[in-house]
Each structure stands twice: as structure tokens, then as C-alpha cells.
Enzyme design. Structure first.
Site, PDB file in Angstrom:
ATOM      1  N   GLU A  79      -8.856 -40.723  -1.290  1.00 46.31           N
ATOM      2  CA  GLU A  79      -7.646 -41.528  -0.917  1.00 46.31           C
ATOM      3  C   GLU A  79      -6.695 -41.586  -2.227  1.00 46.31           C
ATOM      4  OE1 GLU A  79      -6.931 -46.275   0.200  1.00 46.31           O
ATOM      5  OE2 GLU A  79      -8.447 -45.843  -0.680  1.00 46.31           O
ATOM      6  N   CYS A 119     -10.298 -45.522   4.223  1.00 45.59           N
ATOM      7  CA  CYS A 119     -11.045 -46.533   3.232  1.00 45.59           C
ATOM      8  C   CYS A 119     -11.169 -47.814   4.045  1.00 45.59           C
ATOM      9  CB  CYS A 119     -10.197 -46.782   1.972  1.00 45.59           C
ATOM     10  SG  CYS A 119     -10.817 -47.598   0.650  1.00 45.59           S
ATOM     11  N   LYS A 129      -2.723 -45.547   7.317  1.00 40.13           N
ATOM     12  CA  LYS A 129      -3.642 -46.565   7.355  1.00 40.13           C
ATOM     13  C   LYS A 129      -3.201 -47.783   7.792  1.00 40.13           C
ATOM     14  CE  LYS A 129      -6.593 -48.718   3.604  1.00 40.13           C
ATOM     15  NZ  LYS A 129      -6.763 -48.849   2.179  1.00 40.13           N
TER      16      LYS A 129
END
Length: 296
Positions: free
Chosen positions: A52, A169, A126
């Protein structure tokens, strides 16, 4: 196209002290990761995923507008273009997680997907953005300061070697997007992360194998390693891994070393598992309407 595909997962430490200028962080991290991508390709990797926001520290530990300067346009920014050339040179697919700016000042936590001929295929932003305190020093996962929630859905990219989805994540705590990636045709989903010991490590090897089993695909989970100064929020505990559609760990990395993990996915095995466990056939979406209602 072969059923067997070699997957490369890259976990790495970030040694540059946080007070250094943004350009120093990016230059050194990019140089390091170019070498790691080349190492992965030399070891036979055909699809390679980085961690990430790979080109710096996990700066969300603090809330500091300095880090806005590290964001780039995708695909027109220099880092995406550089890795397009690298993918073409090596003949590999690259999943490239970077900090994205759109327009004047709209920011996303994003991963660009680059095909083996260097073609930019698209990006995933995300969706789930945490705002969580860690410890007693004011550190945390202060991501709402830096990122707007993703707005591009859950795309699956038809690369030269496999159909690829991305989840980033904190997304991994939400099964809904993981299912949508499967419904959209993913054969493998990558989850590039930055996560520390103490808060959610006990979930690291539970949730994502469960996603792989529930959805009948491979999943590559990537986490950085080490401690990042000056914050020292906690240990980024590595242990990147590739898991198969039965929840079996194909390959797992160390806890504390820079490492290129190479594991094999087999698309024939995906078909075998889905023929056995007919979760897509037996699901009942017409009964799930309440899941998307706003609760009081």
C-alpha cells in the site's frame, strides 16, 4: 493461456526518516522497489503486487498536509508511467498502489493496474477509510485526513495472465466488496496493506483466507515490515501471503525481512473448487435487500 500463473508479492521496509522531504522518500522507495520488481520477474513472477502506497512511509500515522505533495495523477503521473515502462520491459503485470490526486485537491488511496505490455488497464480506489487511534502518542490510522472514499466500484481487470481484482488494506474487513470482486469475475484479488501488530494482527490470517474460500479465488495479501521513524507507531509485521480458494496457504513471507514472495496460482483449481462449492449458484441476492438500507 496457461492455467498456472506465478504470483509475486513484495513486502519491504521504509528506512527514510519521516521528517525528510517528500521527494527524498519517493526517490529512495521507488529505486528500492524497481529492484524488487526486477528480482520478482527474475524468479518467474508474472503478476507482481507492491504494498500500500509503496513509495513512502505509512504517513497516515500523523495528520500533516506535507504528504499531499506525494500524490500523483493516475495514469498521467510520473510513477505510473515509469512502472508502465518497467512492466513492458519485463513482460509482467504490475499492481501499483500509490497516492492519487484528481483535479486540484481531491485525494484517493489507489492502485493502478498495468498489463504485461505496459498498457494501463485502470485503477481501483480504496472504499473503506479508517480513522482509528493506535497507542497513547496520538498516532493512528488517520486516513480520513488524506483520502476520499473510492467511487469506481469493484472493477476486475483482464490482464495477460489472469483476471485481477484489488482490495486495499482496511477494505479487507468488509466481505461485501470481496464478494462483488468475485461476482465481477476475479480469479485473484490483491490486498496491499500497511498494518501493525497489536490492533488487528489476529485477523490477518483469518479474514482473507475466508474471502478466498467464500468467493472461490486466490488472494494475495501484502504487508510492509519494520518500524517507521519518527513515529514508531508499531511493528509492520510483514507475513505477506498467497492463499488458494480452499484457504490453503501457498506461500508466506517472513515477519521482518524485505522479501519477494513467489507462489503459484492454478486456474484449474479455481474451477474444481467452484464445482464443488456452488456458492454462486446457491446465493440468494433477492433476500439481501436490507443490507443496503440506511439504518437509523
Amino acid at each position: 493461456m496457461s492455467d498456472k500463473v506465478q504470483i509475486g508479492l513484495i513486502q519491504a521496509s521504509h528506512e527514510v526518516e519521516g521528517n525528510e522531504p517528500v521527494e527524498v522518500h519517493k526517490r529512495q522507495a521507488i529505486e528500492k522497489h524497481v529492484k524488487l520488481v526486477k528480482e520478482a520477474a527474475e524468479k518467474g513472477a508474472q503478476i507482481i503486487c507492491l504494498q500500500e502506497i509503496f513509495y513512502g512511509p505509512y504517513f497516515c500515522t500523523e495528520q500533516n498536509s506535507k504528504w499531499y505533495d506525494s500524490a500523483e495523477e493516475i495514469p498521467n503521473g510520473p510513477t505510473t508511467r515509469q512502472f508502465q515502462e518497467l512492466a513492458k520491459e519485463l513482460g509482467v503485470v504490475i499492481i501499483l498502489p500509490i497516492y492519487e490526486v484528481e483535479g486540484i485537491a481531491t485525494y484517493y488511496n489507489t492502485a493502478a493496474v498495468i498489463d504485461a505490455d505496459g498498457t494501463y488497464l485502470g485503477k481501483y480506489r480504496k472504499h473503506h477509510i479508517p480513522q482509528v487511534k493506535v497507542g497513547n502518542e496520538g498516532h493512528g490510522f488517520w486516513e480520513k485526513y488524506y483520502f476520499k472514499p473510492g467511487n469506481l466500484g469493484y472493477p476486475v481487470f483482464d490482464t495477460a495472465f489472469a483476471k485481477v481484482g484489488v482490495y486495499i488494506c482496511y477494505d479487507r474487513h468488509f466481505p461485501e466488496g470481496a464478494r462483488l470482486l468475485g461476482l465481477n469475475g476475479a480469479e485473484i484479488v490483491f490486498n496491499p496493506s500497511a498494518t501493525v501488530a497489536g490492533l488487528s494482527e489476529y485477523l490477518w490470517k483469518l479474514e482473507q483466507p475466508a474471502h478466498a474460500v467464500a468467493n472461490g479465488y486466490y488472494l494475495g495479501a501484502i504487508n510492509r515490515v519494520g518500524y517507521e521513524k519518527p513515529w514508531n507507531m508499531g511493528e509492520f509485521y510483514g507475513q505477506s501471503y498467497l492463499v488458494d480458494p480452499r484457504g490453503g496457504f501457498v506461500k508466506t513471507a517472513s515477519r521482518d525481512q524485505d522479501e519477494v514472495v513467489i507462489g503459484e496460482m492454478n486456474k484449474k483449481f479455481i474451477r474444481e473448487v467452484r464445482d464443488t462449492w456452488q456458492f454462486y449458484r446457491d446465493r440468494r441476492p433477492e433476500t439481501y435487500e436490507n443490507m443496503v438500507e440506511l439504518l437509523p
